[in-house]
Design a protein around this motif. Sequence first.
Motif, PDB file in Angstrom:
ATOM      1  N   ARG A  57       0.834  -1.212   0.000  1.00  0.00           N
ATOM      2  CA  ARG A  57       0.000   0.000   0.000  1.00  0.00           C
ATOM      3  C   ARG A  57       0.855   1.241   0.000  1.00  0.00           C
ATOM      4  NH1 ARG A  57      -5.384  -1.258   2.610  1.00  0.00           N
ATOM      5  NH2 ARG A  57      -4.979  -3.228   3.652  1.00  0.00           N
ATOM      6  N   PRO A  59      -7.947   3.396   5.010  1.00  0.00           N
ATOM      7  CA  PRO A  59      -9.043   2.650   5.656  1.00  0.00           C
ATOM      8  C   PRO A  59      -9.298   3.173   7.066  1.00  0.00           C
ATOM      9  CG  PRO A  59      -7.273   1.168   4.912  1.00  0.00           C
ATOM     10  CD  PRO A  59      -6.768   2.567   4.760  1.00  0.00           C
ATOM     11  N   HIS A 104     -10.611  -0.636  11.842  1.00  0.00           N
ATOM     12  CA  HIS A 104     -11.385  -1.853  11.575  1.00  0.00           C
ATOM     13  C   HIS A 104     -10.680  -3.070  12.167  1.00  0.00           C
ATOM     14  CE1 HIS A 104      -8.361  -1.717   8.379  1.00  0.00           C
ATOM     15  NE2 HIS A 104      -8.483  -3.033   8.300  1.00  0.00           N
ATOM     16  N   ASP A 122      -9.623  -7.141  10.970  1.00  0.00           N
ATOM     17  CA  ASP A 122      -9.453  -7.889   9.722  1.00  0.00           C
ATOM     18  C   ASP A 122     -10.432  -9.052   9.588  1.00  0.00           C
ATOM     19  OD1 ASP A 122      -7.498  -6.331   8.638  1.00  0.00           O
ATOM     20  OD2 ASP A 122      -5.816  -7.618   9.220  1.00  0.00           O
ATOM     21  N   LEU A 179       0.889   2.967  11.112  1.00  0.00           N
ATOM     22  CA  LEU A 179      -0.443   2.378  11.306  1.00  0.00           C
ATOM     23  C   LEU A 179      -0.821   2.315  12.792  1.00  0.00           C
ATOM     24  CD1 LEU A 179      -2.845   0.848   9.954  1.00  0.00           C
ATOM     25  CD2 LEU A 179      -1.591  -1.260  10.417  1.00  0.00           C
ATOM     26  N   HIS A 194      -7.331  -1.681  14.153  1.00  0.00           N
ATOM     27  CA  HIS A 194      -6.202  -0.942  13.566  1.00  0.00           C
ATOM     28  C   HIS A 194      -6.732  -0.121  12.398  1.00  0.00           C
ATOM     29  CE1 HIS A 194      -6.653  -4.540  11.120  1.00  0.00           C
ATOM     30  NE2 HIS A 194      -6.129  -3.851  10.110  1.00  0.00           N
ATOM     31  N   ALA A 232      -4.854   5.479   9.657  1.00  0.00           N
ATOM     32  CA  ALA A 232      -3.548   6.152   9.580  1.00  0.00           C
ATOM     33  C   ALA A 232      -3.732   7.509   8.897  1.00  0.00           C
ATOM     34  CB  ALA A 232      -2.561   5.300   8.788  1.00  0.00           C
ATOM     35  N   SER A 243       3.854   0.421   2.677  1.00  0.00           N
ATOM     36  CA  SER A 243       3.889  -0.726   3.588  1.00  0.00           C
ATOM     37  C   SER A 243       3.606  -2.010   2.836  1.00  0.00           C
ATOM     38  CB  SER A 243       2.853  -0.536   4.689  1.00  0.00           C
ATOM     39  OG  SER A 243       1.592  -0.290   4.101  1.00  0.00           O
ATOM     40  N   GLU A 245       2.182  -6.065   3.640  1.00  0.00           N
ATOM     41  CA  GLU A 245       1.391  -6.793   4.639  1.00  0.00           C
ATOM     42  C   GLU A 245       1.248  -8.251   4.249  1.00  0.00           C
ATOM     43  OE1 GLU A 245      -2.691  -5.372   4.538  1.00  0.00           O
ATOM     44  OE2 GLU A 245      -1.803  -3.389   4.504  1.00  0.00           O
TER      45      GLU A 245
HETATM   46  O1  LIG Z   1      -1.864   0.408   5.896  1.00  0.00           O
HETATM   47  C1  LIG Z   1      -2.920   0.865   6.306  1.00  0.00           C
HETATM   48  O2  LIG Z   1      -3.104   2.066   6.512  1.00  0.00           O
HETATM   49  C2  LIG Z   1      -4.060  -0.091   6.583  1.00  0.00           C
HETATM   50  C3  LIG Z   1      -3.587  -1.492   6.738  1.00  0.00           C
HETATM   51  C4  LIG Z   1      -4.660  -2.454   7.086  1.00  0.00           C
HETATM   52  O3  LIG Z   1      -5.797  -2.125   7.193  1.00  0.00           O
HETATM   53  C5  LIG Z   1      -4.333  -3.846   7.336  1.00  0.00           C
HETATM   54  O4  LIG Z   1      -3.154  -4.182   7.378  1.00  0.00           O
HETATM   55  O5  LIG Z   1      -5.283  -4.649   7.512  1.00  0.00           O
END
Ligand SMILES: O=C(O)CCC(=O)C(=O)O
Length: 325
Positions: A109, A122, A125, A127, A154, A206, A209, A219, A221
């Motif tokens: 992202r 986002p 929320h 996951d 984050l 989380h 941001a 980032s 993930e």
């Molecule tokens: O990187 C972000 O700002 C959101 C990341 C996120 O929602 C996640 O890792 O589930």
Amino acid sequence: MNKLSRLKDAYEREGYVVVRELLDTATLALLAAKVVRQLSRDGVTDGFTSSGQPRFKEPTQADPDLLKFADVMRSEWTESLFQAPSVIALMKALMNTEEVFVHPIKWVRGLAPANSSLHCSPGVHQDFPELQGSSRQITLWAPLFFVDEGSGSLPVYNKQPEETLLPLELALNPSGWQLCAAALLNRSVFELKPGDALLFNTFTPHGGAANAGEGWRFSVEARFQPLSDPLAISNLEKPLLAEDWHAFYQGWDTWGFYWKDRHPPIIEFDPTWERWRDLTAISEALKGNQKAVAALEIAAQFGVSAPVRSCARRLLESFDHAYEH
Ligand SMILES: O=C(O)CCC(=O)C(=O)O
């Protein structure tokens, strides 16, 4: 207490933990260089900020495709970061499991500054409703460039340990929803450099941001779970930004289809949450709640049935008319 026990203790207590110098920095540097090449080619960077992020430059035309980083996502380097023996050993310890399954879908992202045309973040929320399956899943979130609170690190939140899913409220963000603030306890945001990783459980709140800096926050993930826990089929069906897994893994030497003969018990995706969100957005819109607009846009496009999609579209049109008058 040794380092591993301290990390495990913190993860179990807080629902998240920062692990310093976990990921291979040479591989991260290769991915960062790939990102910078794409940003330069797209004309949305012109150098670096003083903290080392690619400096943001407004595109001549706002285009959501500028937020797709397919080359980095599809790079075998991204996969190799998460398959490293040190990462797998840590996950085994945190999840108390002998065998770890690494979800095939990885995210890359780019979070543009909050005051730019490309900002898209986002809301807060959990996951689990999107991923489903194992309640022991861990998300690993790691920056490609230095990041701190001001430049978009984050945020993670504590919640009551016995809680799983928390209540949602409508919000004007990309998913249309966020967790109700009243359910969230302490908020933490960490300063992270390439190699550091933030790990959190699938029920850990989380998001939200805010990048108040001048650079791009980048980032990567990945998600991990015990091999013996269930996995929703939606996590395997299709890669992001590629037609199918064959196209996605084209040219890979080592990690292509690493999960082919080794995956957890597969379960169906449960559409209950999506249905609830679509129907609640519609009923709130009928009451005139303007905060339903973003959730209605999702329902209009992705609603599980045609009547839901057309109802959401009509309500959106009526909101447009209300704005015109
Ligand atoms: O990187 C972000 O700002 C959101 C990341 C996120 O929602 C996640 O890792 O589930």
